[in-house]
Design a protein around this motif. Structure first.
Motif, PDB file in Angstrom:
ATOM      1  N   TYR A   1      39.409  39.664  48.367  1.00 40.61           N
ATOM      2  CA  TYR A   1      40.695  40.220  49.060  1.00 40.61           C
ATOM      3  C   TYR A   1      40.247  41.972  49.556  1.00 40.61           C
ATOM      4  N   PRO A   2      41.300  42.317  50.673  1.00 39.50           N
ATOM      5  CA  PRO A   2      41.064  43.383  50.572  1.00 39.50           C
ATOM      6  C   PRO A   2      41.830  44.511  49.298  1.00 39.50           C
ATOM      7  N   PRO A   3      40.567  45.828  49.142  1.00 38.11           N
ATOM      8  CA  PRO A   3      41.354  46.508  48.601  1.00 38.11           C
ATOM      9  C   PRO A   3      42.356  47.226  47.857  1.00 38.11           C
ATOM     10  N   SER A   4      43.589  46.753  48.903  1.00 41.12           N
ATOM     11  CA  SER A   4      44.246  47.287  48.605  1.00 41.12           C
ATOM     12  C   SER A   4      45.170  46.031  48.406  1.00 41.12           C
TER      13      SER A   4
ATOM     14  N   PRO B   1      40.171  39.788  35.754  1.00 36.80           N
ATOM     15  CA  PRO B   1      40.182  41.215  36.669  1.00 36.80           C
ATOM     16  C   PRO B   1      38.653  40.878  36.824  1.00 36.80           C
ATOM     17  N   ALA B   2      37.444  40.076  36.530  1.00 38.14           N
ATOM     18  CA  ALA B   2      36.370  40.466  37.011  1.00 38.14           C
ATOM     19  C   ALA B   2      36.333  39.719  37.770  1.00 38.14           C
ATOM     20  N   MET B   3      36.918  38.527  38.373  1.00 37.06           N
ATOM     21  CA  MET B   3      37.089  37.095  39.455  1.00 37.06           C
ATOM     22  C   MET B   3      37.630  38.130  40.534  1.00 37.06           C
ATOM     23  N   LEU B   4      38.855  38.868  40.187  1.00 38.12           N
ATOM     24  CA  LEU B   4      39.864  39.768  41.312  1.00 38.12           C
ATOM     25  C   LEU B   4      38.963  40.484  41.788  1.00 38.12           C
ATOM     26  N   GLN B   5      38.238  41.874  41.035  1.00 38.42           N
ATOM     27  CA  GLN B   5      37.445  42.334  41.292  1.00 38.42           C
ATOM     28  C   GLN B   5      36.182  42.148  42.387  1.00 38.42           C
ATOM     29  N   ALA B   6      35.495  41.039  42.319  1.00 36.79           N
ATOM     30  CA  ALA B   6      33.832  40.737  42.916  1.00 36.79           C
ATOM     31  C   ALA B   6      34.753  39.626  44.152  1.00 36.79           C
TER      32      ALA B   6
END
Ligand SMILES: [Zn+2]
Ligand SMILES: [Zn+2]
Length: 256
Positions: free
Chosen positions: A174-177, A166-171
């Motif tokens: 990728y666009p927010p959507s 999750p931390a890698m995904l948020q950082a």
């Protein structure tokens, strides 16, 4: 005894071969026919050796060339009515519609399709048995449902999604959507959900746990391995990871 191998796992294409006696099932065909032939050759198979194709859902990394493959080789495609409708461009030579939680047989294989929370029309993942051993494929799920834990119980082999950290995904880039879609309850399982599933299920018969469908952007093999090991009791357990390019080679559910 069940023999199985992956021809590739991840958002660029998925295909799994499950062999029981003379029955060989291809689960998903997220590659072109030519690429699938090339990858089958790596495990000493060709499409003529396949008994049938099972399709989990209509996302391109799973349904891919299932239509052209079925037409070229006369293969029957087993899939849910919703996946069939959603895949209307993907004409199949023969189709057998299946219902979640209505097990069926294909020659020597007993197949139990089950539902997962995922943002496609009617996804089903599969538990496959030879009567003695049980292999469970569990990918493309947004969260762990109680039903998924029941399906995983007493598996001999569990092929479990470890999509992202999750931390890698948020950082990440990728666009927010897209971030919201992946991290949402109908997206993909993060590493810690794989840990949770392993902790909740009955692992008494478990011999193989393989991390599947890793994101190349938002995960690292070491993180997925650590999550699986933690779910298995935080031992220095040998956990394996399926890769996009190679998948993994032949394994069997027989005792070592
Ligand atoms: Zn997928
Ligand atoms: Zn999907």
């Amino acid at each position: 005894m069940i023999r199985f191998c992956s021809l590739g796992s991840g958002s660029s294409g998925n295909a799994l071969v499950v062999e029981i006696g003379q029955t060989r099932l291809l689960v998903d065909c997220g590659f072109s026919v030519q690429e699938l032939e090339r990858r089958l050759a790596r495990v000493q198979l060709s499409p003529e050796h396949l008994s049938a194709v099972l399709v989990t859902h209509e996302h391109a990394d799973h349904i891919g060339a299932a239509g052209p493959l079925s037409r070229r080789y006369g293969l029957t495609v087993y899939t849910s009515p919703g996946t069939r409708i959603a895949a209307r461009d993907n004409r199949f030579a023969h189709v057998q519609e299946i219902q979640a939680d209505s097990p069926f047989e294909i020659d020597d294989a007993w197949v139990h399709p089950y539902t997962v929370p995922h943002d496609s029309r009617e996804p089903t993942q599969f538990a496959i048995s030879d009567g003695a051993h049980r292999l469970v494929l569990m990918t493309d799920a947004g969260h762990i449902s109680r039903h998924m834990v029941e399906i995983a119980d007493q598996a001999h082999a569990l092929l479990l999604e470890c999509n992202h950290d999750p931390a890698m995904l948020q950082a990440g880039r990728y666009p927010p959507s897209l971030k919201r879609r992946i991290a949402g309850g109908y997206g993909h399982l993060p590493n810690h959900a794989a840990t949770e599933l392993l902790q909740r299920m009955d692992r008494t018969r478990l011999r193989h746990v393989i991390g599947m469908h890793l994101s190349t952007d938002n995960n690292q093999e070491a993180l997925a391995r650590a999550a699986l090991a933690c779910g298995l009791g935080c031992a220095t357990h040998e956990t394996e990871i399926a890769t996009q390019d190679e998948g993994f080679g032949w394994r069997t559910t027989a005792a070592a």
